[in-house]
Scaffold this motif. Structure first.
Motif, PDB file in Angstrom:
ATOM      1  N   PHE A  26      -5.413   9.648  -5.329  1.00 48.68           N
ATOM      2  CA  PHE A  26      -4.536   8.518  -5.021  1.00 48.68           C
ATOM      3  C   PHE A  26      -3.855   8.001  -6.284  1.00 48.68           C
ATOM      4  O   PHE A  26      -2.638   7.773  -6.307  1.00 48.68           O
ATOM      5  N   SER A  29      -1.261  10.515  -7.793  1.00 45.88           N
ATOM      6  CA  SER A  29      -0.058  10.757  -6.995  1.00 45.88           C
ATOM      7  C   SER A  29       0.775   9.499  -6.754  1.00 45.88           C
ATOM      8  O   SER A  29       1.885   9.587  -6.237  1.00 45.88           O
ATOM      9  N   ARG A  30       0.254   8.338  -7.157  1.00 43.48           N
ATOM     10  CA  ARG A  30       0.985   7.117  -6.846  1.00 43.48           C
ATOM     11  C   ARG A  30       2.226   6.960  -7.704  1.00 43.48           C
ATOM     12  O   ARG A  30       2.310   7.481  -8.824  1.00 43.48           O
ATOM     13  N   SER A  31       3.206   6.248  -7.163  1.00 41.87           N
ATOM     14  CA  SER A  31       4.449   5.969  -7.869  1.00 41.87           C
ATOM     15  C   SER A  31       4.666   4.456  -7.885  1.00 41.87           C
ATOM     16  O   SER A  31       3.833   3.685  -7.394  1.00 41.87           O
ATOM     17  N   THR A  34       4.244   2.844  -4.497  1.00 36.04           N
ATOM     18  CA  THR A  34       2.965   2.927  -3.786  1.00 36.04           C
ATOM     19  C   THR A  34       2.307   1.554  -3.709  1.00 36.04           C
ATOM     20  O   THR A  34       2.174   0.868  -4.726  1.00 36.04           O
ATOM     21  N   ASP A  36      -0.738  -1.054  -3.468  1.00 36.29           N
ATOM     22  CA  ASP A  36      -2.134  -1.097  -3.894  1.00 36.29           C
ATOM     23  C   ASP A  36      -3.045  -1.002  -2.683  1.00 36.29           C
ATOM     24  O   ASP A  36      -2.683  -1.416  -1.574  1.00 36.29           O
ATOM     25  N   ASP A  90      -2.548  -1.619  -9.314  1.00 37.38           N
ATOM     26  CA  ASP A  90      -1.628  -1.427 -10.434  1.00 37.38           C
ATOM     27  C   ASP A  90      -1.647  -2.709 -11.261  1.00 37.38           C
ATOM     28  O   ASP A  90      -0.969  -3.686 -10.930  1.00 37.38           O
ATOM     29  N   SER A 147      -3.589   1.776 -13.676  1.00 39.53           N
ATOM     30  CA  SER A 147      -4.204   1.322 -12.430  1.00 39.53           C
ATOM     31  C   SER A 147      -5.731   1.365 -12.539  1.00 39.53           C
ATOM     32  O   SER A 147      -6.287   2.166 -13.278  1.00 39.53           O
TER      33      SER A 147
END
Length: 212
Positions: A26, A29-31, A34, A36, A90, A147
């Motif tokens: 997770f 791959s988060r941007s 994305t 939380d 984040d 994060s």
């Protein structure tokens, strides 16, 4: 809008390694877009050694697996009846530092216990939450790509015996306790419901359940 919403998942009872793999995937791959997430889970019996713990060259303690974790902290135990909460937040986006996140984690646990008329507190230089000098909640975090990963483990209604096989959090003097010792009627679901309410309050967000 993104900063006002955090999704939460109830993963049920799951192998620690499976959850941790999903958590790392997770984060990787988060941007920026994305949302939380906060995950609620129980784990099958396992000992995990944090990065501050001197690693033991053994694979089992009393037939319970022992594994290395990429979180901070020392050694602890997870098992059914313990509410584990993972924070996939984040921090940079929310303008929260790790000290503030730890304070929030401790506060929501203390407030949750207070809701059930259980008085708890923090101890100086000892992360976590305590009742009458006994530890009821352990913390362990890691920051990756700005994060947070991992989180807290709150003892609700579990077998505490495996904690006696180790020095919890690396401290020979720490004894563990749980919600059951103060009110045997409180369930994991009860605890989870109040934790979610407290998270909404102290993170100033709307918590929305996400389908698996």
């Amino acid at each position: 809008m993104k900063n006002k919403i955090i999704f939460f998942r109830d993963l049920g009872l799951e192998q620690w390694s499976k959850t941790v793999n999903k958590m790392n995937n997770f984060i990787l791959s988060r941007s920026f877009y994305t949302f939380d997430e906060i995950w609620f889970v129980e784990h099958y019996a396992i000992f995990t050694q944090g990065q501050n713990h001197q690693k033991d060259n053994i694979d089992f303690i009393h037939n319970i697996p022992i594994v290395n974790a990429d979180r901070g902290g020392q050694i602890t135990y997870h098992g059914p009846g313990q509410q584990v909460v993972y924070f996939l937040i984040d921090l940079k986006y929310r303008k929260i530092n790790i000290r503030q996140l730890i304070d929030i984690m401790q506060t929501i646990v203390i407030e949750t216990l207070h809701h059930f008329s259980i008085r708890a507190n923090i101890e100086k230089k000892k992360p976590g939450v305590y009742i009458n000098k006994k530890k009821i909640c352990s913390l362990g975090l890691r920051i990756k790509k700005g994060s947070s990963l991992h989180g807290l483990a709150l003892n609700v209604n579990m077998d505490l015996t495996p904690f006696t096989y180790i020095n919890p959090c690396g401290d020979i003097n720490i004894k563990m306790t749980q919600i059951k010792d103060f009110n045997s009627k409180i369930t994991l679901e009860d605890t989870r419901t109040i934790l979610i309410k407290k998270l909404s309050k102290f993170l100033d967000v709307i918590m929305i359940k996400k389908k698996q």
